[in-house]
Design an enzyme around this catalytic site. Structure first.
Site, PDB file in Angstrom:
ATOM      1  N   ASP A  27       2.940 142.124  21.702  1.00  0.00           N
ATOM      2  CA  ASP A  27       1.579 142.517  21.302  1.00  0.00           C
ATOM      3  C   ASP A  27       1.669 143.830  20.539  1.00  0.00           C
ATOM      4  O   ASP A  27       1.390 144.902  21.066  1.00  0.00           O
ATOM      5  CB  ASP A  27       0.721 142.673  22.562  1.00  0.00           C
ATOM      6  CG  ASP A  27      -0.770 142.672  22.247  1.00  0.00           C
ATOM      7  OD1 ASP A  27      -1.126 142.387  21.096  1.00  0.00           O
ATOM      8  OD2 ASP A  27      -1.561 142.954  23.157  1.00  0.00           O
ATOM      9  N   GLU A 106      -5.591 138.347  12.596  1.00  0.00           N
ATOM     10  CA  GLU A 106      -6.996 138.272  13.008  1.00  0.00           C
ATOM     11  C   GLU A 106      -7.986 138.315  11.853  1.00  0.00           C
ATOM     12  O   GLU A 106      -7.836 139.107  10.908  1.00  0.00           O
ATOM     13  CB  GLU A 106      -7.292 139.439  13.971  1.00  0.00           C
ATOM     14  CG  GLU A 106      -8.648 139.348  14.639  1.00  0.00           C
ATOM     15  CD  GLU A 106      -8.625 139.892  16.054  1.00  0.00           C
ATOM     16  OE1 GLU A 106      -9.724 140.043  16.611  1.00  0.00           O
ATOM     17  OE2 GLU A 106      -7.549 140.165  16.593  1.00  0.00           O
ATOM     18  N   PHE A 189      -8.167 137.645  28.290  1.00  0.00           N
ATOM     19  CA  PHE A 189      -7.817 139.047  28.509  1.00  0.00           C
ATOM     20  C   PHE A 189      -7.798 139.373  29.994  1.00  0.00           C
ATOM     21  O   PHE A 189      -8.798 139.186  30.685  1.00  0.00           O
ATOM     22  CB  PHE A 189      -8.818 139.951  27.785  1.00  0.00           C
ATOM     23  CG  PHE A 189      -8.561 140.092  26.303  1.00  0.00           C
ATOM     24  CD1 PHE A 189      -7.947 139.091  25.580  1.00  0.00           C
ATOM     25  CD2 PHE A 189      -8.941 141.242  25.637  1.00  0.00           C
ATOM     26  CE1 PHE A 189      -7.708 139.222  24.224  1.00  0.00           C
ATOM     27  CE2 PHE A 189      -8.712 141.392  24.265  1.00  0.00           C
ATOM     28  CZ  PHE A 189      -8.099 140.382  23.553  1.00  0.00           C
TER      29      PHE A 189
END
Length: 332
Positions: A27, A106, A189
Protein backbone atom coordinates in the site's frame (compact mmCIF):
# COMPACT_ATOMS: atom_id res chain seq x y z
CA UNK A 1 7.48 -14.92 23.49
CA UNK A 2 11.03 -14.43 22.20
CA UNK A 3 12.57 -16.81 19.70
CA UNK A 4 16.17 -17.96 20.03
CA UNK A 5 18.61 -16.76 17.33
CA UNK A 6 19.23 -20.37 16.22
CA UNK A 7 15.51 -21.12 15.86
CA UNK A 8 14.94 -17.78 14.14
CA UNK A 9 17.41 -18.71 11.40
CA UNK A 10 15.32 -21.78 10.59
CA UNK A 11 11.96 -20.02 10.93
CA UNK A 12 10.33 -17.78 8.35
CA UNK A 13 9.32 -14.27 9.33
CA UNK A 14 5.64 -13.57 9.87
CA UNK A 15 5.63 -11.72 6.54
CA UNK A 16 7.03 -14.73 4.68
CA UNK A 17 4.55 -17.05 6.40
CA UNK A 18 1.69 -14.68 5.56
CA UNK A 19 2.60 -14.90 1.87
CA UNK A 20 1.87 -18.66 1.96
CA UNK A 21 -1.77 -18.03 2.90
CA UNK A 22 -2.59 -14.58 1.53
CA UNK A 23 -1.56 -12.45 -1.43
CA UNK A 24 0.44 -9.55 0.02
CA UNK A 25 -0.02 -6.16 -1.64
CA UNK A 26 2.08 -3.05 -0.93
CA UNK A 27 0.00 0.00 0.00
CA UNK A 28 2.43 2.64 -1.22
CA UNK A 29 3.66 4.78 -4.09
CA UNK A 30 7.26 4.48 -2.91
CA UNK A 31 9.28 2.28 -5.27
CA UNK A 32 11.97 1.54 -2.66
CA UNK A 33 9.42 -0.09 -0.34
CA UNK A 34 8.13 -2.21 -3.23
CA UNK A 35 11.67 -3.32 -4.11
CA UNK A 36 12.34 -4.25 -0.48
CA UNK A 37 9.21 -6.25 0.37
CA UNK A 38 8.48 -7.80 -3.03
CA UNK A 39 4.66 -7.85 -2.98
CA UNK A 40 2.65 -9.41 -5.80
CA UNK A 41 0.51 -6.28 -6.35
CA UNK A 42 0.56 -2.64 -5.27
CA UNK A 43 -2.15 -0.09 -4.52
CA UNK A 44 -2.02 3.68 -4.79
CA UNK A 45 -4.44 6.49 -3.96
CA UNK A 46 -4.33 10.31 -4.17
CA UNK A 47 -2.85 10.58 -0.67
CA UNK A 48 -0.03 8.13 -1.42
CA UNK A 49 0.75 9.73 -4.79
CA UNK A 50 0.74 13.21 -3.19
CA UNK A 51 3.25 12.03 -0.59
CA UNK A 52 5.48 10.33 -3.16
CA UNK A 53 5.29 13.24 -5.62
CA UNK A 54 6.80 15.54 -3.00
CA UNK A 55 9.91 13.34 -2.66
CA UNK A 56 12.90 14.66 -4.65
CA UNK A 57 13.52 11.16 -6.02
CA UNK A 58 10.32 11.34 -8.06
CA UNK A 59 10.62 14.90 -9.39
CA UNK A 60 11.32 13.57 -12.88
CA UNK A 61 7.91 11.88 -13.00
CA UNK A 62 6.24 15.11 -11.91
CA UNK A 63 8.11 17.03 -14.62
CA UNK A 64 7.09 14.47 -17.26
CA UNK A 65 3.42 14.68 -16.20
CA UNK A 66 3.44 18.48 -16.34
CA UNK A 67 5.08 18.41 -19.77
CA UNK A 68 2.37 16.02 -20.96
CA UNK A 69 -0.38 18.33 -19.67
CA UNK A 70 1.16 21.32 -21.41
CA UNK A 71 1.61 19.38 -24.64
CA UNK A 72 -2.10 18.51 -24.81
CA UNK A 73 -2.92 22.17 -24.24
CA UNK A 74 -6.39 23.50 -23.51
CA UNK A 75 -7.39 25.54 -20.50
CA UNK A 76 -5.26 25.69 -17.37
CA UNK A 77 -7.77 23.41 -15.65
CA UNK A 78 -7.59 20.85 -18.48
CA UNK A 79 -3.79 20.89 -18.47
CA UNK A 80 -3.69 20.23 -14.72
CA UNK A 81 -6.29 17.44 -14.96
CA UNK A 82 -4.36 15.77 -17.77
CA UNK A 83 -1.09 16.16 -15.86
CA UNK A 84 -2.69 14.53 -12.78
CA UNK A 85 -3.98 11.55 -14.76
CA UNK A 86 -0.58 11.18 -16.42
CA UNK A 87 1.21 11.33 -13.05
CA UNK A 88 -0.96 8.53 -11.65
CA UNK A 89 -0.17 6.42 -14.71
CA UNK A 90 3.57 7.22 -14.61
CA UNK A 91 3.71 6.07 -10.99
CA UNK A 92 1.68 2.98 -11.87
CA UNK A 93 3.94 2.14 -14.82
CA UNK A 94 7.07 2.41 -12.66
CA UNK A 95 5.48 0.24 -9.97
CA UNK A 96 4.60 -2.41 -12.57
CA UNK A 97 8.29 -2.71 -13.46
CA UNK A 98 8.83 -3.89 -9.88
CA UNK A 99 5.94 -6.30 -9.32
CA UNK A 100 4.64 -9.35 -11.19
CA UNK A 101 0.96 -8.54 -10.62
CA UNK A 102 -1.34 -5.54 -10.87
CA UNK A 103 -1.35 -1.95 -9.70
CA UNK A 104 -4.45 -0.11 -8.49
CA UNK A 105 -4.97 3.43 -9.80
CA UNK A 106 -7.72 5.58 -8.35
CA UNK A 107 -10.35 7.66 -10.10
CA UNK A 108 -10.77 11.18 -8.68
CA UNK A 109 -12.86 10.97 -5.49
CA UNK A 110 -14.75 14.12 -6.54
CA UNK A 111 -16.52 11.90 -9.09
CA UNK A 112 -17.79 9.53 -6.37
CA UNK A 113 -21.46 10.30 -7.08
CA UNK A 114 -21.09 10.61 -10.87
CA UNK A 115 -21.44 7.18 -12.49
CA UNK A 116 -20.76 8.34 -16.05
CA UNK A 117 -17.91 10.60 -14.92
CA UNK A 118 -16.20 7.65 -13.21
CA UNK A 119 -16.63 5.45 -16.29
CA UNK A 120 -15.11 8.11 -18.55
CA UNK A 121 -12.17 8.80 -16.22
CA UNK A 122 -11.48 5.08 -15.78
CA UNK A 123 -11.40 4.56 -19.55
CA UNK A 124 -9.10 7.57 -19.87
CA UNK A 125 -6.65 6.07 -17.36
CA UNK A 126 -6.72 2.73 -19.19
CA UNK A 127 -6.01 4.57 -22.48
CA UNK A 128 -3.02 6.30 -20.87
CA UNK A 129 -1.68 2.96 -19.70
CA UNK A 130 -2.17 1.58 -23.20
CA UNK A 131 -0.13 4.49 -24.59
CA UNK A 132 2.60 3.45 -22.15
CA UNK A 133 2.47 -0.11 -23.50
CA UNK A 134 0.61 -1.58 -20.51
CA UNK A 135 -2.49 -3.72 -20.99
CA UNK A 136 -5.63 -3.38 -18.89
CA UNK A 137 -5.13 -6.84 -17.37
CA UNK A 138 -2.37 -5.36 -15.20
CA UNK A 139 -4.52 -2.51 -13.91
CA UNK A 140 -7.20 -2.27 -11.25
CA UNK A 141 -9.23 0.93 -11.40
CA UNK A 142 -10.14 2.11 -7.91
CA UNK A 143 -13.62 3.54 -7.42
CA UNK A 144 -15.40 4.77 -4.28
CA UNK A 145 -17.95 2.23 -3.04
CA UNK A 146 -20.93 4.57 -3.37
CA UNK A 147 -23.99 3.21 -5.19
CA UNK A 148 -22.87 5.19 -8.25
CA UNK A 149 -19.31 3.88 -7.96
CA UNK A 150 -20.48 0.28 -7.69
CA UNK A 151 -22.69 0.67 -10.77
CA UNK A 152 -19.80 2.29 -12.65
CA UNK A 153 -17.71 -0.74 -11.71
CA UNK A 154 -20.41 -3.06 -13.01
CA UNK A 155 -20.40 -1.31 -16.41
CA UNK A 156 -16.59 -1.14 -16.63
CA UNK A 157 -16.26 -4.86 -15.89
CA UNK A 158 -19.10 -6.10 -18.10
CA UNK A 159 -18.86 -3.76 -21.08
CA UNK A 160 -15.18 -2.78 -21.23
CA UNK A 161 -13.33 -5.63 -19.50
CA UNK A 162 -11.76 -3.15 -17.09
CA UNK A 163 -10.98 -4.66 -13.69
CA UNK A 164 -12.13 -2.61 -10.70
CA UNK A 165 -11.04 -2.28 -7.07
CA UNK A 166 -13.88 -0.88 -4.95
CA UNK A 167 -12.38 1.23 -2.17
CA UNK A 168 -13.67 3.09 0.90
CA UNK A 169 -15.77 0.07 1.78
CA UNK A 170 -17.07 0.01 5.36
CA UNK A 171 -20.52 -1.60 5.38
CA UNK A 172 -21.80 -5.09 4.68
CA UNK A 173 -24.32 -3.50 2.29
CA UNK A 174 -21.45 -2.11 0.20
CA UNK A 175 -19.81 -5.53 0.09
CA UNK A 176 -23.02 -7.29 -0.99
CA UNK A 177 -23.68 -4.73 -3.75
CA UNK A 178 -20.09 -5.06 -5.03
CA UNK A 179 -20.40 -8.85 -5.21
CA UNK A 180 -23.68 -8.57 -7.10
CA UNK A 181 -22.06 -6.07 -9.48
CA UNK A 182 -19.37 -8.63 -10.34
CA UNK A 183 -16.38 -6.38 -9.67
CA UNK A 184 -12.91 -7.93 -9.54
CA UNK A 185 -11.86 -6.84 -6.05
CA UNK A 186 -13.03 -4.95 -2.96
CA UNK A 187 -10.92 -3.14 -0.35
CA UNK A 188 -12.79 -3.22 2.98
CA UNK A 189 -11.06 -0.84 5.41
CA UNK A 190 -10.03 -2.33 8.74
CA UNK A 191 -8.18 0.43 10.58
CA UNK A 192 -10.61 3.22 9.79
CA UNK A 193 -13.45 1.12 11.21
CA UNK A 194 -11.43 0.63 14.39
CA UNK A 195 -10.74 4.39 14.51
CA UNK A 196 -14.47 5.13 14.49
CA UNK A 197 -15.30 2.72 17.29
CA UNK A 198 -12.43 3.97 19.46
CA UNK A 199 -13.51 7.58 18.89
CA UNK A 200 -17.23 6.94 19.45
CA UNK A 201 -17.33 4.24 22.12
CA UNK A 202 -16.16 3.60 25.65
CA UNK A 203 -13.78 0.82 24.65
CA UNK A 204 -10.37 2.12 23.54
CA UNK A 205 -8.43 -1.09 22.95
CA UNK A 206 -9.42 -4.33 21.24
CA UNK A 207 -7.89 -7.77 20.94
CA UNK A 208 -7.27 -8.52 17.23
CA UNK A 209 -10.07 -11.12 17.04
CA UNK A 210 -12.53 -8.61 18.56
CA UNK A 211 -11.36 -5.65 16.45
CA UNK A 212 -14.49 -4.29 14.70
CA UNK A 213 -12.59 -3.88 11.42
CA UNK A 214 -11.31 -7.46 11.56
CA UNK A 215 -14.83 -8.74 12.32
CA UNK A 216 -16.24 -6.76 9.39
CA UNK A 217 -13.77 -8.22 6.88
CA UNK A 218 -14.20 -11.72 8.32
CA UNK A 219 -17.97 -11.54 7.78
CA UNK A 220 -17.54 -10.27 4.21
CA UNK A 221 -14.98 -12.99 3.41
CA UNK A 222 -17.24 -15.70 4.84
CA UNK A 223 -20.26 -14.39 2.91
CA UNK A 224 -18.37 -14.29 -0.40
CA UNK A 225 -16.94 -17.78 0.02
CA UNK A 226 -20.20 -19.31 1.27
CA UNK A 227 -22.14 -18.11 -1.77
CA UNK A 228 -19.39 -18.56 -4.35
CA UNK A 229 -18.73 -14.95 -5.34
CA UNK A 230 -15.55 -14.57 -7.38
CA UNK A 231 -14.84 -11.01 -6.16
CA UNK A 232 -11.51 -10.87 -4.31
CA UNK A 233 -11.55 -9.60 -0.70
CA UNK A 234 -8.52 -7.41 0.02
CA UNK A 235 -8.35 -6.16 3.61
CA UNK A 236 -6.92 -2.63 3.74
CA UNK A 237 -6.10 0.28 6.06
CA UNK A 238 -4.40 -1.47 8.96
CA UNK A 239 -3.42 0.15 12.25
CA UNK A 240 -1.28 -2.67 13.65
CA UNK A 241 0.13 -6.09 12.77
CA UNK A 242 -2.38 -7.80 15.07
CA UNK A 243 -5.18 -6.90 12.66
CA UNK A 244 -3.18 -8.35 9.75
CA UNK A 245 -2.39 -11.61 11.53
CA UNK A 246 -6.05 -11.97 12.54
CA UNK A 247 -6.98 -11.94 8.82
CA UNK A 248 -4.42 -14.52 7.67
CA UNK A 249 -6.05 -16.51 4.90
CA UNK A 250 -7.97 -13.56 3.45
CA UNK A 251 -7.61 -13.44 -0.35
CA UNK A 252 -5.40 -10.33 -0.37
CA UNK A 253 -4.13 -7.88 2.25
CA UNK A 254 -2.72 -4.47 1.28
CA UNK A 255 -0.15 -3.33 3.83
CA UNK A 256 1.84 -0.14 4.40
CA UNK A 257 5.67 -0.23 4.31
CA UNK A 258 5.82 0.45 8.07
CA UNK A 259 3.75 -2.62 8.92
CA UNK A 260 5.48 -4.72 6.26
CA UNK A 261 8.75 -3.90 8.04
CA UNK A 262 7.32 -4.95 11.41
CA UNK A 263 6.03 -8.25 9.99
CA UNK A 264 9.39 -8.97 8.35
CA UNK A 265 11.14 -8.69 11.73
CA UNK A 266 8.69 -10.81 13.70
CA UNK A 267 9.26 -14.54 14.22
CA UNK A 268 6.26 -16.38 15.64
CA UNK A 269 4.15 -19.16 14.17
CA UNK A 270 1.32 -17.80 12.03
CA UNK A 271 -1.92 -19.78 11.82
CA UNK A 272 -4.57 -19.02 9.17
CA UNK A 273 -7.80 -17.68 10.67
CA UNK A 274 -9.90 -17.55 7.48
CA UNK A 275 -10.61 -20.47 5.17
CA UNK A 276 -13.08 -21.33 2.43
CA UNK A 277 -14.07 -24.52 4.23
CA UNK A 278 -15.00 -22.73 7.45
CA UNK A 279 -16.73 -19.96 5.51
CA UNK A 280 -18.97 -22.45 3.72
CA UNK A 281 -20.10 -23.81 7.09
CA UNK A 282 -21.09 -20.36 8.41
CA UNK A 283 -24.71 -19.50 9.12
CA UNK A 284 -25.25 -16.56 6.80
CA UNK A 285 -28.28 -15.77 4.65
CA UNK A 286 -27.92 -14.63 1.06
CA UNK A 287 -29.46 -11.22 0.41
CA UNK A 288 -30.13 -9.10 -2.66
CA UNK A 289 -29.86 -5.31 -2.67
CA UNK A 290 -31.40 -3.02 -5.26
CA UNK A 291 -30.65 0.70 -4.99
CA UNK A 292 -33.36 1.45 -2.42
CA UNK A 293 -32.39 -1.50 -0.21
CA UNK A 294 -28.69 -0.66 -0.53
CA UNK A 295 -29.20 2.95 0.52
CA UNK A 296 -31.34 1.91 3.48
CA UNK A 297 -29.03 -0.83 4.79
CA UNK A 298 -25.92 1.32 4.33
CA UNK A 299 -27.63 4.25 6.02
CA UNK A 300 -28.44 2.05 9.03
CA UNK A 301 -24.68 1.70 9.67
CA UNK A 302 -23.67 5.04 11.20
CA UNK A 303 -19.97 4.16 11.18
CA UNK A 304 -20.02 3.30 7.48
CA UNK A 305 -21.94 6.43 6.50
CA UNK A 306 -19.54 8.69 8.38
CA UNK A 307 -16.34 6.93 7.28
CA UNK A 308 -17.36 6.77 3.61
CA UNK A 309 -18.11 10.49 3.44
CA UNK A 310 -14.99 11.31 5.47
CA UNK A 311 -12.83 9.13 3.19
CA UNK A 312 -14.19 10.76 0.03
CA UNK A 313 -13.55 14.23 1.48
CA UNK A 314 -9.97 13.35 2.46
CA UNK A 315 -9.08 11.79 -0.90
CA UNK A 316 -10.68 14.78 -2.66
CA UNK A 317 -8.67 17.20 -0.49
CA UNK A 318 -5.43 15.42 -1.38
CA UNK A 319 -6.36 15.43 -5.08
CA UNK A 320 -6.80 19.22 -4.82
CA UNK A 321 -3.41 19.55 -3.07
CA UNK A 322 -1.80 17.52 -5.84
CA UNK A 323 -3.42 19.73 -8.48
CA UNK A 324 -2.15 22.85 -6.72
CA UNK A 325 1.34 21.40 -6.67
CA UNK A 326 1.18 20.66 -10.39
CA UNK A 327 -0.40 24.06 -11.12
CA UNK A 328 2.78 25.80 -10.00
CA UNK A 329 4.74 23.80 -12.59
CA UNK A 330 2.13 24.18 -15.33
CA UNK A 331 2.21 27.97 -14.94
CA UNK A 332 6.02 28.16 -14.78
Amino acid sequence: MSVSPVKRQKMESVLDQLKHHTTVVADTGDFNAIDEYKPLDATTNPSLILAAAQMPAYQELVDDAVAYGKKLGGSEEEQIKNACDKLFVLFGAEILKRIPGRVSTEVDARLSFDKEGMIQRARRLIDLYKEAGIGKDRILIKLSSTWEGIQAGKVLEAEYGIHCNMTLLFSFAQAVACAEAGVTLISPFVGRILDWYVANGDKKTYEPSEDPGVKSVTKIYNYYKKFGYKTIVMGASFRNTGEIKALTGCDYLTISPKLLAELSKEYVKLTPTLSVKEAQACELEKIHLDEKAFRWHHNEDQMAVEKLSDGIRKFAADAIKLERMLKVDVLS
